[in-house]
Design an enzyme around this catalytic site. Structure first.
Site, PDB file in Angstrom:
ATOM      1  N   LYS A 110       3.121  21.587 -24.042  1.00 35.06           N
ATOM      2  CA  LYS A 110       3.568  20.324 -23.449  1.00 35.06           C
ATOM      3  C   LYS A 110       2.605  19.920 -22.340  1.00 35.06           C
ATOM      4  CE  LYS A 110       7.899  19.365 -22.840  1.00 35.06           C
ATOM      5  NZ  LYS A 110       9.303  19.349 -22.368  1.00 35.06           N
ATOM      6  N   GLN A 136      15.178  26.178 -13.974  1.00 36.16           N
ATOM      7  CA  GLN A 136      15.506  24.846 -13.482  1.00 36.16           C
ATOM      8  C   GLN A 136      16.207  24.881 -12.124  1.00 36.16           C
ATOM      9  OE1 GLN A 136      14.533  21.891 -14.676  1.00 36.16           O
ATOM     10  NE2 GLN A 136      13.378  23.012 -16.241  1.00 36.16           N
ATOM     11  N   HIS A 229      12.295  39.065  -2.701  1.00 34.56           N
ATOM     12  CA  HIS A 229      12.348  38.076  -3.778  1.00 34.56           C
ATOM     13  C   HIS A 229      11.458  38.451  -4.964  1.00 34.56           C
ATOM     14  CE1 HIS A 229       8.519  36.418  -2.161  1.00 34.56           C
ATOM     15  NE2 HIS A 229       8.377  35.886  -3.363  1.00 34.56           N
TER      16      HIS A 229
END
Length: 749
Positions: A110, A136, A229
């Site tokens: 894409k 997302q 993280h």
């Protein structure tokens, strides 16, 4: 009514349409549709021939095949390519969750328009990862956390940064693949590097790095265990591939039963955290240590020059300062000047320790990378308001953690600090956590709600005193002047530097005593000097003092010999860990000599280098103003703490930092007594001003003009009766204050 209709009766008739490359158009001539010119009307049907050229009529190539595969209600998009039909059999059978459509289907590459890199193309595997809930969620996490309270345009997200890093990672890997085919970089290596770049920030919590501060404070309080993280990013990458049934083996041209695609996934996961030079090579990566240089692309543990840093420096500059291109360095010039070289060879002649090096002419540009990073830390990441806003958000999460509950993956409620260790629950955490706390009706959230109200109206913690620069160089024992590491004598008084005081850092190297001071120890030293004792006890009981130490460094530390003794000092030299090469250094056959050399800051032009490579700045804030004492202003919290800060500065022979910010901004009615904001530092200054210059103090028994009674009630609860929370615990401050009270020197400074 469609253009070309002769009467209103045509509105009731079905309009015959034809398909074209421009979409679904009315059945008119192309000339009339496109230009509105006078032309003979002709209606094409799906079965008619289309005319080309000089009136020649023939069947459009592939038209009949194409039209038979498209349903009657299909309309071609003018902004995207048509996707192939999606059928239920594309779903992967036996997956964790059986779904229809795109679930489990191999995706196509894409093209995406990026604000920094322009039009970029991503592989189908990256597209499949992007189309998951785990990825997302990054669209709802701001890249810069609390910096949006300083720069309103700092609203870009972790999602767009991750896409940019994935593109740059693939760009650099392909550059090395093209320039040095002998390295054996294959398509699987490139795809792993791109995947690591895309997923490297999956594990960031709400407000990015601020969430790690919250977890560290909870760990220190014993409420949770260690959390970072990067490991969470690795867990989420594995989770999203399994949960969304992404056929990752197909993208690597492997069968589902092959072990190679699992090794590729392990390699991509390890690329996220990086691999320091002293660590051994893992055995489950599907490739040998000769490809160790691939770890330098996304997360460079050797010198910090990686595509992650290159992307966020440019992206953050553009978002906050509006600059289309940051001054000083060009991302693509740096990448195109990179090359893999080997540090050493073993007895068998095998080359060891491959690493990414850069052309010598790019040394100044690489130095500018660190300079821009330091500038952004000073003006953006560690800005006074951004710092205090993130401290308030951290305090909100700390105050809410005990009573606020999230829905866990199995339906059981979880605390915020517990959800951070559960990948399924963590994947729902975004910046909207503040809205969830604000809307919650749970008991015990009063303090969090009060702080949220203050944050909404920008009633930040008030700075007291000026910023103080902490010395980062050892001092002369006679005159107290800072001396350079390599100096044998003090430049002020001529005293030998052999007796300079030092303390060891975490690596065992010597540093200046002031460089070792912590926020908790600085708070204890300031509170020890706070007078009178009754005011000090009030501040400790309310945990009102907040101390922040901001460290800004260029690159990583390195050892440097003391000129007199045998120990080593820790110094910062941004280029010392970067390997360089000269493409014009050739042998008698015209081949480039693949030799690595290193540069130091002393070899670069001095007019373009910063005067210091590490700075430490101490800030002090008050979370609340404390009791209002207009009759005796010297007993206010702000006055007592300001005097204590000045005493700490003078006794430690430190200086105020100037030229970085103005004095704390008076606002919200600090100049007019009609607009108080409750029992906050601003309200305290207001009441004191009213008592001195405007007669009697403002009547606090009724809400001031422009303030709702509920707001005033919230603000009053933040006074001396507030419960302790924040970055310094009540017991820790008391303990360090008692330990420091017996010594005359401040923390052995």
């Amino acid at each position: 009514m469609l253009r070309g209709s002769d009467s209103d009766d045509d509105d009731d008739k079905p309009v015959k349409r034809r398909r074209s490359s421009l979409g679904t158009l009315p059945t008119q001539s192309v000339a009339e549709v496109s230009f509105g010119e006078s032309a003979q009307q002709h209606e094409y049907s799906d079965d008619e021939d289309l005319g080309y050229g000089n009136g020649a009529s023939h069947q459009a190539p592939g038209w009949s095949d194409y039209k038979n595969t498209v349903e009657e209600d299909f309309m071609c998009s003018q902004t995207d390519n048509p996707a192939p039909p999606r059928t239920p059999h594309d779903a992967r059978a036996g997956g964790a969750h059986e779904m229809q459509g795109e679930f489990g289907r191999k995706r196509h590459p894409k093209s995406i328009q990026d604000r920094v890199h322009g039009q970029i193309q991503l592989d189908g595997l990256l597209v499949a990862v992007m189309d998951t809930a785990e990825f997302q969620r990054l669209d709802r996490i701001k890249q810069l956390g609390g910096c949006v309270y300083v720069y309103p345009s700092a609203t870009h997200t972790r999602k767009e940064h991750s896409i940019g890093v994935a593109y740059l990672a693939g760009y650099m890997a392909r550059h090395l693949q093209c320039e040095q085919p002998e390295l054996g970089i294959d398509a699987a290596d490139v795809l792993c590097v791109e995947l690591a770049g895309l997923a490297h920030d999956l594990g960031h919590g709400p407000f990015s790095h601020m969430f790690e501060t919250f977890m560290k404070l909870q760990e220190k309080a014993g409420a949770t265990h260690h959390w970072e993280h990067e490991p969470m990013s690795e867990k989420l990458l594995r989770q999203l591939i399994e949960r969304n049934c992404i056929p990752i083996w197909e993208y690597f041209d492997e069968s589902e039963g092959s072990p190679l695609w699992r090794q590729h996934l392990n390699f991509a996961v390890n690329l996220i955290s990086g691999l320091s030079p002293e660590k051994t090579w893992p055995t489950d990566l599907g490739r040998g240590p000769e490809k160790r240089f691939l770890f330098d692309i996304v997360s460079n543990a050797r010198n910090g020059i990686d595509v992650d840093k290159l992307d966020y420096l440019v992206r953050d500059s553009m978002a906050c300062f509006g600059s289309p291109k940051p001054p000083g360095f060009d991302i693509y010039r740096i990448i195109k000047g990179s090359r893999v070289l080997f540090r050493d060879t073993n007895a068998d002649g095998r080359r060891l320790y491959p690493e990414v090096c850069f052309q010598a002419k790019n040394a100044l540009e690489l130095s500018e990378v660190y300079t821009l990073r330091a500038k952004l830390h000073r003006q953006l990441y560690q800005h006074r308001i951004a710092n205090v806003a993130e401290s308030m958000i951290t305090d909100i999460l700390l105050a809410a953690d005990a009573d606020f509950r999230l829905r866990g993956p199995d339906g059981h409620p979880l605390k915020l600090s517990e959800a951070a260790h559960n990948p399924a629950a963590f994947s729902r955490l975004t910046d909207s956590i503040l809205d969830a706390i604000d809307l919650s009706m749970s008991d015990g959230l009063e303090q969090a709600h009060d702080l949220l109200e203050r944050l909404k109206r920008r009633d930040f913690y008030c700075q007291v005193g000026k910023e103080i620069s902490l010395a980062t160089l050892p001092r002369c024992v006679k005159c107290g002047n800072e001396t350079r590491i390599e100096a044998r004598y003090c430049s002020e008084c001529g005293t030998s530097t052999a007796t300079r005081k030092s303390v060891p850092d975490k690596s065992g190297f010597a540093i200046a005593p002031t460089e070792a001071i912590t926020e908790a120890s600085a708070a204890a030293e300031i509170l020890k000097r706070c007078e009178p004792p009754s005011v000090r006890d009030e501040i400790i009981a309310a945990n009102a003092l907040l101390v922040k130490i901001v460290k800004i460094s260029h690159g990583k530390s390195m050892p440097r010999d003391d000129p007199h003794l045998g120990f080593k000092w820790a110094v910062y030299d941004p280029l010392a860990h970067i390997g360089f090469y000269n493409p014009k250094d050739v042998d008698e056959h015209g081949r480039m000599r693949e030799r690595i050399f290193w540069l130091t800051k002393e070899k670069l032009p001095g007019d373009v280098l910063p005067s210091a490579y590490v700075t430490l700045t101490l800030f002090c804030y008050l979370r609340s103003a404390g009791p209002c004492r207009p009759d005796d202003p010297e007993l206010t919290w702000s006055h007592s703490i300001t005097k204590a800060i000045q005493s700490f500065r003078d006794e430690s022979k430190l200086v105020d930092q100037e030229g970085t910010s103005n004095c704390p901004t008076p606002s919200h009615g600090q100049h007019t007594h009609e607009r108080s904001v409750g029992n906050t530092p601003r309200a305290s200054a207001l009441s004191l001003s009213a008592a001195r210059g405007h007669g009697a103090a403002h009547d606090r028994s009724r809400p001031p003009t422009g303030e709702r009674p509920s707001q005033r009630a919230h603000s009053q609860r933040l006074g001396s009766h507030s419960q302790p929370f924040g970055s310094q615990s009540l017991e820790g401050i008391r303990e360090e204050s008692q330990q420091s009270s017996g010594s005359s020197a401040p923390n052995q400074l």
